[in-house]
Design a protein around this motif. Structure first.
Motif, PDB file in Angstrom:
ATOM      1  N   MET A  81      12.732  -1.684  -0.090  1.00  0.00           N
ATOM      2  CA  MET A  81      12.462  -0.257  -0.199  1.00  0.00           C
ATOM      3  C   MET A  81      12.413   0.167  -1.659  1.00  0.00           C
ATOM      4  SD  MET A  81      15.192   0.993   2.719  1.00  0.00           S
ATOM      5  CE  MET A  81      15.259   2.660   2.121  1.00  0.00           C
ATOM      6  N   ALA A  82      13.362  -0.317  -2.454  1.00  0.00           N
ATOM      7  CA  ALA A  82      13.424   0.051  -3.871  1.00  0.00           C
ATOM      8  C   ALA A  82      12.185  -0.434  -4.622  1.00  0.00           C
ATOM      9  CB  ALA A  82      14.690  -0.521  -4.508  1.00  0.00           C
ATOM     10  N   VAL A  83      11.737  -1.638  -4.319  1.00  0.00           N
ATOM     11  CA  VAL A  83      10.527  -2.152  -4.968  1.00  0.00           C
ATOM     12  C   VAL A  83       9.336  -1.268  -4.605  1.00  0.00           C
ATOM     13  CG1 VAL A  83       8.944  -4.104  -5.197  1.00  0.00           C
ATOM     14  CG2 VAL A  83      11.406  -4.522  -5.057  1.00  0.00           C
ATOM     15  N   HIS A  84       9.215  -0.931  -3.318  1.00  0.00           N
ATOM     16  CA  HIS A  84       8.113  -0.063  -2.885  1.00  0.00           C
ATOM     17  C   HIS A  84       8.193   1.289  -3.580  1.00  0.00           C
ATOM     18  CE1 HIS A  84       5.727   2.354   0.092  1.00  0.00           C
ATOM     19  NE2 HIS A  84       4.909   1.349  -0.181  1.00  0.00           N
ATOM     20  N   GLY A  85       9.380   1.866  -3.634  1.00  0.00           N
ATOM     21  CA  GLY A  85       9.553   3.143  -4.326  1.00  0.00           C
ATOM     22  C   GLY A  85       9.176   3.060  -5.789  1.00  0.00           C
ATOM     23  N   GLY A  86       9.529   1.947  -6.437  1.00  0.00           N
ATOM     24  CA  GLY A  86       9.156   1.751  -7.836  1.00  0.00           C
ATOM     25  C   GLY A  86       7.655   1.663  -8.020  1.00  0.00           C
ATOM     26  N   LEU A  87       6.994   0.999  -7.105  1.00  0.00           N
ATOM     27  CA  LEU A  87       5.529   0.916  -7.176  1.00  0.00           C
ATOM     28  C   LEU A  87       4.892   2.284  -6.971  1.00  0.00           C
ATOM     29  CD1 LEU A  87       5.058  -2.409  -5.221  1.00  0.00           C
ATOM     30  CD2 LEU A  87       4.377  -2.000  -7.604  1.00  0.00           C
ATOM     31  N   LEU A  88       5.420   3.060  -6.045  1.00  0.00           N
ATOM     32  CA  LEU A  88       4.874   4.391  -5.790  1.00  0.00           C
ATOM     33  C   LEU A  88       5.111   5.337  -6.959  1.00  0.00           C
ATOM     34  CD1 LEU A  88       5.863   4.913  -2.051  1.00  0.00           C
ATOM     35  CD2 LEU A  88       3.586   4.395  -2.968  1.00  0.00           C
ATOM     36  N   ALA A  89       6.203   5.137  -7.688  1.00  0.00           N
ATOM     37  CA  ALA A  89       6.548   6.014  -8.804  1.00  0.00           C
ATOM     38  C   ALA A  89       5.693   5.738 -10.039  1.00  0.00           C
ATOM     39  CB  ALA A  89       8.032   5.870  -9.143  1.00  0.00           C
ATOM     40  N   ALA A  90       4.939   4.646 -10.013  1.00  0.00           N
ATOM     41  CA  ALA A  90       4.060   4.261 -11.125  1.00  0.00           C
ATOM     42  C   ALA A  90       4.851   4.096 -12.413  1.00  0.00           C
ATOM     43  CB  ALA A  90       2.912   5.234 -11.261  1.00  0.00           C
TER      44      ALA A  90
ATOM     45  N   GLY B 233      10.115 -10.265   3.377  1.00  0.00           N
ATOM     46  CA  GLY B 233      10.578  -8.933   3.739  1.00  0.00           C
ATOM     47  C   GLY B 233       9.416  -7.991   3.914  1.00  0.00           C
ATOM     48  N   GLU B 234       9.525  -7.136   4.913  1.00  0.00           N
ATOM     49  CA  GLU B 234       8.527  -6.101   5.154  1.00  0.00           C
ATOM     50  C   GLU B 234       9.268  -4.781   5.301  1.00  0.00           C
ATOM     51  OE1 GLU B 234       5.391  -8.886   7.637  1.00  0.00           O
ATOM     52  OE2 GLU B 234       6.643  -7.457   8.747  1.00  0.00           O
ATOM     53  N   ALA B 235       8.788  -3.783   4.621  1.00  0.00           N
ATOM     54  CA  ALA B 235       9.386  -2.454   4.742  1.00  0.00           C
ATOM     55  C   ALA B 235       8.267  -1.441   4.905  1.00  0.00           C
ATOM     56  CB  ALA B 235      10.225  -2.127   3.513  1.00  0.00           C
ATOM     57  N   GLU B 236       8.521  -0.459   5.770  1.00  0.00           N
ATOM     58  CA  GLU B 236       7.545   0.596   6.016  1.00  0.00           C
ATOM     59  C   GLU B 236       8.218   1.944   5.832  1.00  0.00           C
ATOM     60  OE1 GLU B 236       4.440   2.226   9.397  1.00  0.00           O
ATOM     61  OE2 GLU B 236       5.815   0.604   9.914  1.00  0.00           O
ATOM     62  N   ARG B 237       7.604   2.774   5.003  1.00  0.00           N
ATOM     63  CA  ARG B 237       8.147   4.103   4.730  1.00  0.00           C
ATOM     64  C   ARG B 237       7.949   4.987   5.958  1.00  0.00           C
ATOM     65  NH1 ARG B 237       5.738   7.933   0.115  1.00  0.00           N
ATOM     66  NH2 ARG B 237       3.897   7.000   1.054  1.00  0.00           N
ATOM     67  N   LEU B 238       9.045   5.548   6.453  1.00  0.00           N
ATOM     68  CA  LEU B 238       9.007   6.434   7.615  1.00  0.00           C
ATOM     69  C   LEU B 238       9.139   7.895   7.212  1.00  0.00           C
ATOM     70  CD1 LEU B 238      11.334   4.316   9.932  1.00  0.00           C
ATOM     71  CD2 LEU B 238       8.819   4.296   9.845  1.00  0.00           C
ATOM     72  N   ALA B 239       9.902   8.168   6.151  1.00  0.00           N
ATOM     73  CA  ALA B 239      10.089   9.527   5.627  1.00  0.00           C
ATOM     74  C   ALA B 239      10.477   9.419   4.160  1.00  0.00           C
ATOM     75  CB  ALA B 239      11.174  10.263   6.405  1.00  0.00           C
ATOM     76  N   ASP B 240      10.048  10.408   3.384  1.00  0.00           N
ATOM     77  CA  ASP B 240      10.278  10.356   1.934  1.00  0.00           C
ATOM     78  C   ASP B 240      10.404  11.779   1.416  1.00  0.00           C
ATOM     79  OD1 ASP B 240      10.411   9.544  -0.700  1.00  0.00           O
ATOM     80  OD2 ASP B 240       8.376   8.748  -0.784  1.00  0.00           O
ATOM     81  N   SER B 241      11.418  12.021   0.591  1.00  0.00           N
ATOM     82  CA  SER B 241      11.575  13.316  -0.066  1.00  0.00           C
ATOM     83  C   SER B 241      12.201  13.073  -1.430  1.00  0.00           C
ATOM     84  CB  SER B 241      12.471  14.238   0.763  1.00  0.00           C
ATOM     85  OG  SER B 241      13.825  13.823   0.674  1.00  0.00           O
TER      86      SER B 241
ATOM     87  N   ASP C  22       0.871  -1.164   0.000  1.00  0.00           N
ATOM     88  CA  ASP C  22       0.000   0.000   0.000  1.00  0.00           C
ATOM     89  C   ASP C  22       0.915   1.224   0.000  1.00  0.00           C
ATOM     90  OD1 ASP C  22       0.786   0.498   2.710  1.00  0.00           O
ATOM     91  OD2 ASP C  22      -0.969  -0.564   3.489  1.00  0.00           O
ATOM     92  N   ALA C  23       0.371   2.388   0.230  1.00  0.00           N
ATOM     93  CA  ALA C  23       1.159   3.622   0.125  1.00  0.00           C
ATOM     94  C   ALA C  23       2.294   3.706   1.142  1.00  0.00           C
ATOM     95  CB  ALA C  23       0.244   4.836   0.270  1.00  0.00           C
ATOM     96  N   GLU C  24       2.208   2.963   2.231  1.00  0.00           N
ATOM     97  CA  GLU C  24       3.216   3.057   3.286  1.00  0.00           C
ATOM     98  C   GLU C  24       4.076   1.810   3.458  1.00  0.00           C
ATOM     99  OE1 GLU C  24       3.795   5.974   4.622  1.00  0.00           O
ATOM    100  OE2 GLU C  24       2.125   6.725   3.416  1.00  0.00           O
ATOM    101  N   ARG C  25       3.602   0.650   3.029  1.00  0.00           N
ATOM    102  CA  ARG C  25       4.276  -0.613   3.334  1.00  0.00           C
ATOM    103  C   ARG C  25       4.327  -1.549   2.126  1.00  0.00           C
ATOM    104  NH1 ARG C  25       1.685   1.103   7.352  1.00  0.00           N
ATOM    105  NH2 ARG C  25      -0.407   0.359   6.979  1.00  0.00           N
ATOM    106  N   ILE C  26       5.249  -2.506   2.228  1.00  0.00           N
ATOM    107  CA  ILE C  26       5.343  -3.566   1.240  1.00  0.00           C
ATOM    108  C   ILE C  26       5.726  -4.867   1.944  1.00  0.00           C
ATOM    109  CG2 ILE C  26       7.792  -3.136   0.691  1.00  0.00           C
ATOM    110  CD1 ILE C  26       6.943  -3.758  -2.296  1.00  0.00           C
ATOM    111  N   ARG C  27       5.282  -5.976   1.349  1.00  0.00           N
ATOM    112  CA  ARG C  27       5.648  -7.321   1.824  1.00  0.00           C
ATOM    113  C   ARG C  27       6.076  -8.102   0.588  1.00  0.00           C
ATOM    114  NH1 ARG C  27       4.578 -10.564   6.421  1.00  0.00           N
ATOM    115  NH2 ARG C  27       4.302 -12.757   5.917  1.00  0.00           N
ATOM    116  N   VAL C  28       7.296  -8.655   0.636  1.00  0.00           N
ATOM    117  CA  VAL C  28       7.888  -9.339  -0.515  1.00  0.00           C
ATOM    118  C   VAL C  28       8.435 -10.709  -0.102  1.00  0.00           C
ATOM    119  CG1 VAL C  28       8.444  -7.271  -1.873  1.00  0.00           C
ATOM    120  CG2 VAL C  28      10.000  -7.989  -0.092  1.00  0.00           C
ATOM    121  N   ARG C  29       8.694 -11.553  -1.102  1.00  0.00           N
ATOM    122  CA  ARG C  29       9.205 -12.905  -0.840  1.00  0.00           C
ATOM    123  C   ARG C  29      10.418 -13.173  -1.735  1.00  0.00           C
ATOM    124  NH1 ARG C  29       4.947 -16.562  -2.299  1.00  0.00           N
ATOM    125  NH2 ARG C  29       5.826 -16.439  -4.375  1.00  0.00           N
ATOM    126  N   ALA C  30      11.380 -13.939  -1.183  1.00  0.00           N
ATOM    127  CA  ALA C  30      12.579 -14.316  -1.933  1.00  0.00           C
ATOM    128  C   ALA C  30      13.011 -15.729  -1.594  1.00  0.00           C
ATOM    129  CB  ALA C  30      13.734 -13.364  -1.627  1.00  0.00           C
TER     130      ALA C  30
END
Length: 149
Positions: free
Chosen positions: A70-79, A110-118, A33-41
């Motif tokens: 984090m990079a995967v989440h950022g890529g998803l957010l960047a559309a 893996g779970e990552a949660e966005r805490l700050a973004d600029s 979602d906009a703040e978190r991601i869950r991935v598998r490897a």
């Protein structure tokens, strides 16, 4: 977030991140979602893993798994924007519960949660699990550069 069927597979992930070939460590996006991601490897068991040294893959490399989540989440957010290169500039509060990961039998989650973004960078908290148990956690900061060609 659910851990059922993947929403995106490895081919999708490769289109979202600058990490290519064997250096793309995640195989599937399970939820986001906009703040978190869950991935598998499953890449940690690959004898040709690019981070292996002397036949072993140390737990410290779970920080790279966290950064790539984090990079995967950022890529998803960047559309539809091209992937942006990033440089891991800081790790804080990292806790590892084992010495190596190449001998773990099941997938990593893996779970990552966005805490700050600029525009200049991102700060995320990450957690890596194996068989339902947290094996690594911490915070990572990435400085962002331009688009990857």
């Amino acid at each position: 977030m659910s851990a059922d069927a993947p929403l995106l597979d490895r081919a999708d992930i490769l289109g979202l991140v600058p990490h290519q070939g064997a250096m793309c460590l995640w195989n599937a996006v399970l939820a986001w979602d906009a703040e978190r991601i869950r991935v598998r490897a499953d890449s940690h068991r690959d004898p040709a893993h690019p981070l292996r040294r002397h036949g072993r893959l140390g737990a410290v490399h779970l920080c790279e798994y966290g950064a790539q989540a984090m990079a995967v989440h950022g890529g998803l957010l960047a559309a539809d924007a091209p992937p942006r290169a990033g440089l891991l500039v800081a790790l804080r509060g990292v806790a590892l519960s084992l010495a190596r990961i190449d001998d773990l039998p099941g997938p990593l989650i893996g779970e990552a949660e966005r805490l700050a973004d600029s525009a200049a960078g991102q700060l995320y908290g990450f957690r890596i699990l194996h068989d339902g148990r947290t094996i690594a956690q911490g915070r990572a900061m990435v400085a962002l550069g331009g688009a990857v060609d």
